[in-house]
Design a protein around this motif. Structure first.
Motif, PDB file in Angstrom:
ATOM      1  N   LEU A 187       0.832  -1.207   0.000  1.00 37.87           N
ATOM      2  CA  LEU A 187       0.000   0.000   0.000  1.00 37.87           C
ATOM      3  C   LEU A 187       0.864   1.254   0.000  1.00 37.87           C
ATOM      4  O   LEU A 187       1.853   1.353   0.727  1.00 37.87           O
ATOM      5  CB  LEU A 187      -0.937   0.012   1.207  1.00 37.87           C
ATOM      6  CG  LEU A 187      -2.027  -1.062   1.183  1.00 37.87           C
ATOM      7  CD1 LEU A 187      -2.945  -0.897   2.397  1.00 37.87           C
ATOM      8  CD2 LEU A 187      -2.835  -1.021  -0.106  1.00 37.87           C
ATOM      9  N   ALA A 188       0.491   2.200  -0.849  1.00 37.41           N
ATOM     10  CA  ALA A 188       1.161   3.496  -0.933  1.00 37.41           C
ATOM     11  C   ALA A 188       0.138   4.468  -1.484  1.00 37.41           C
ATOM     12  O   ALA A 188      -0.854   4.062  -2.088  1.00 37.41           O
ATOM     13  CB  ALA A 188       2.378   3.421  -1.846  1.00 37.41           C
ATOM     14  N   ASN A 189       0.380   5.750  -1.316  1.00 36.21           N
ATOM     15  CA  ASN A 189      -0.559   6.728  -1.857  1.00 36.21           C
ATOM     16  C   ASN A 189      -0.323   7.005  -3.330  1.00 36.21           C
ATOM     17  O   ASN A 189      -1.217   7.493  -4.014  1.00 36.21           O
ATOM     18  CB  ASN A 189      -0.466   8.039  -1.074  1.00 36.21           C
ATOM     19  CG  ASN A 189      -1.207   7.944   0.249  1.00 36.21           C
ATOM     20  OD1 ASN A 189      -2.223   7.253   0.339  1.00 36.21           O
ATOM     21  ND2 ASN A 189      -0.711   8.611   1.259  1.00 36.21           N
ATOM     22  N   ASP A 237       5.353   8.533  -2.902  1.00 37.69           N
ATOM     23  CA  ASP A 237       5.103   9.200  -1.615  1.00 37.69           C
ATOM     24  C   ASP A 237       5.972   8.655  -0.496  1.00 37.69           C
ATOM     25  O   ASP A 237       6.320   9.368   0.437  1.00 37.69           O
ATOM     26  CB  ASP A 237       3.625   9.091  -1.235  1.00 37.69           C
ATOM     27  CG  ASP A 237       3.159   7.640  -1.174  1.00 37.69           C
ATOM     28  OD1 ASP A 237       3.223   6.963  -2.217  1.00 37.69           O
ATOM     29  OD2 ASP A 237       2.765   7.176  -0.087  1.00 37.69           O
TER      30      ASP A 237
HETATM   31  C1  LIG Z   1      -1.380   8.133   2.589  1.00 35.54           C
HETATM   32  O1  LIG Z   1      -1.433   9.513   2.966  1.00 35.54           O
HETATM   33  C2  LIG Z   1      -2.117   9.753   4.169  1.00 35.54           C
HETATM   34  C3  LIG Z   1      -2.248  11.260   4.362  1.00 35.54           C
HETATM   35  O2  LIG Z   1      -1.021  11.908   4.095  1.00 35.54           O
HETATM   36  C4  LIG Z   1      -1.349   9.063   5.314  1.00 35.54           C
HETATM   37  O3  LIG Z   1      -2.012   9.274   6.534  1.00 35.54           O
HETATM   38  C5  LIG Z   1      -1.275   7.569   4.999  1.00 35.54           C
HETATM   39  O4  LIG Z   1      -0.478   6.933   5.976  1.00 35.54           O
HETATM   40  C6  LIG Z   1      -0.680   7.313   3.644  1.00 35.54           C
HETATM   41  N1  LIG Z   1      -0.812   5.901   3.329  1.00 35.54           N
HETATM   42  C7  LIG Z   1       0.207   5.160   2.933  1.00 35.54           C
HETATM   43  C8  LIG Z   1      -0.110   3.728   2.676  1.00 35.54           C
HETATM   44  O5  LIG Z   1       1.329   5.596   2.778  1.00 35.54           O
END
Ligand SMILES: *[C@@H]1O[C@H](CO)[C@@H](O)[C@H](O)[C@H]1NC(C)=O
Ligand SMILES: *[C@@H]1O[C@H](CO)[C@@H](O)[C@H](O)[C@H]1NC(C)=O
Ligand SMILES: CC(=O)N[C@H]1CO[C@H](CO)[C@@H](O)[C@@H]1O
Length: 360
Positions: A40-42, A60
């Motif tokens: 998982l990543a954004n 990210d």
């Molecule tokens: C995605 O971004 C959100 C908000 O910045 C953060 O809280 C979350 O941990 C991130 N998710 C991943 C999987 O990196």
């Protein structure tokens, strides 16, 4: 008496049955899609393939994912690796030809270009760093990287420049000033000039590396806006128009050797309003005249995320067929394409997935 009677009836019935069952070959089935789940990543961005390993950049968190795939691109094993720090901004990926099997990375936030050995023999083995090159001062934000003999060409998305740098002698470089924001760089197959897609200013920069001269070419606003995807292809440079926050125009462009631009507009019901972010030619394009376009919800959540397969005529002037494949996960901000001999991959930016589309 009833039971033997029933058995006899069933027996007779099966003897006279006319329903036959036999195996069928799967050819002729519509394309099959499998969405491989990644860590998982954004933001899941670019991809290259080395042997059986697809390398995918997640920006990210600056993670490089190794996905060992079968012939059709279905994941067999997946492993993620932190590249530098979580804030280093891993983005661009390119195969090296000078160092076969090696891969260039861009660290957009660290201003670095890194050559790695992906260690393709094993999905779980950590890649190794072979070489690091710092982006020269005043340049900022290496995004796309491509290797052209001893040079790397790099878009610098934050400083709005295009960089040429000799990877064997990094003191030999040029920075070409562009406008907001250079995304891709590609070399014209005939006039040998370099071109860059500048998305937010809706312009194309042409660079003559021999004279250092740069020219800005406007995208025709009546065709669309926001050039992003750009590749060298048959007879010239091909690029996509993403459109704006509210509309896609289903349009992509072709630049000939004299900088004449021809725009092609899709006509299928879903294709005509597509927001085209990226494009790639089929591995056998020289004989099948096929290319792939990616429609993405990246700036406009109302458009469909789609892989669109186009077949041209033999002169590459007229679209003869459009096949639209809607990506199962919508609103995924589909990002990059990678065709292979047996499948086409697409990364899904917001859903941490690597899609493969194939015909079994
Ligand atoms: C995605 O971004 C959100 C908000 O910045 C953060 O809280 C979350 O941990 C991130 N998710 C991943 C999987 O990196
Ligand atoms: C977005 O693009 C469409 C199609 O080109 C155009 O009609 C519309 O005016 C544009 N909207 C904005 C806000 O620029
Ligand atoms: C700011 C930060 O965390 N920097 C670290 C990034 O990673 C390198 C090693 O790859 C460390 O040496 C830095 O301290």
């Amino acid at each position: 008496m009833l039971i033997p009677c029933l058995i006899a009836l069933l027996f007779i019935h099966s003897i006279v049955a006319e329903v036959t069952i036999k195996p069928v070959s799967s050819t002729g089935f519509p394309p099959t899609q499998v969405e491989n789940l990644l860590p998982l990543a954004n933001q899941t961005h670019e991809l290259v393939k080395v042997e059986e390993i697809v390398l995918v950049s997640q920006m990210d968190n600056s993670v490089l994912v190794k996905v060992q795939v079968d012939k059709y691109g279905v994941a067999q094993q997946v492993a993620g690796f932190q590249i530098a720090n979580s804030t280093s901004g891993l983005h661009g990926l390119a195969l090296s030809t000078k160092n076969p099997g090696m891969v260039w990375l861009t660290l957009e936030a660290d201003n670095k270009l890194v050559l790695i050995d992906p260690v393709a023999a094993s999905a779980t083995a950590a890649p190794k760093v072979i070489k690091e090159i710092d982006v020269p001062q005043l340049g900022n934000g290496p995004h796309y990287v491509g290797e052209y003999d001893t040079d790397l060409w790099v878009s610098l998305k934050e400083s709005n420049d295009v960089l040429r740098i000799n990877h064997e002698n990094p003191t030999d470089y040029n920075i070409y000033k562009g406008v907001a924001r250079p995304i891709f760089v590609a070399q014209h197959p005939i006039n040998k000039m370099f071109y860059s897609s500048e998305d937010t200013s809706s312009k194309l920069m042409k660079i003559n590396p021999a004279t250092g001269e740069t020219t800005q070419i406007d995208v025709d606003a009546s065709a669309g806006t926001t050039p992003v995807g750009m590749v060298s292809g048959p007879k010239g440079i091909w690029f996509t128009l993403l459109g704006n926050k509210t509309a896609g125009t289903g349009t992509f462009g072709f630049i000939d050797q004299y900088d004449n631009i021809v725009y092609h507009k899709l006509t299928s019901p879903l294709g005509k309003d597509a927001a085209l972010l990226h494009l790639k030619f089929d591995v056998a394009y020289e004989t099948n005249y096929k290319m792939y376009l990616l429609s993405s919800s990246i700036i406009n959540p109302k458009v469909l995320d789609m892989v669109i397969k186009i077949t041209f005529d033999e002169q590459w002037t007229t679209i003869k067929d459009e096949e639209v494949i809607v990506i199962p996960t919508q609103q995924c901000a589909a990002h990059r394409l990678l065709p292979t001999q047996f499948n086409v991959f697409a990364t899904e930016l917001t859903s941490s997935k690597l899609l493969t589309v194939f015909s079994p």
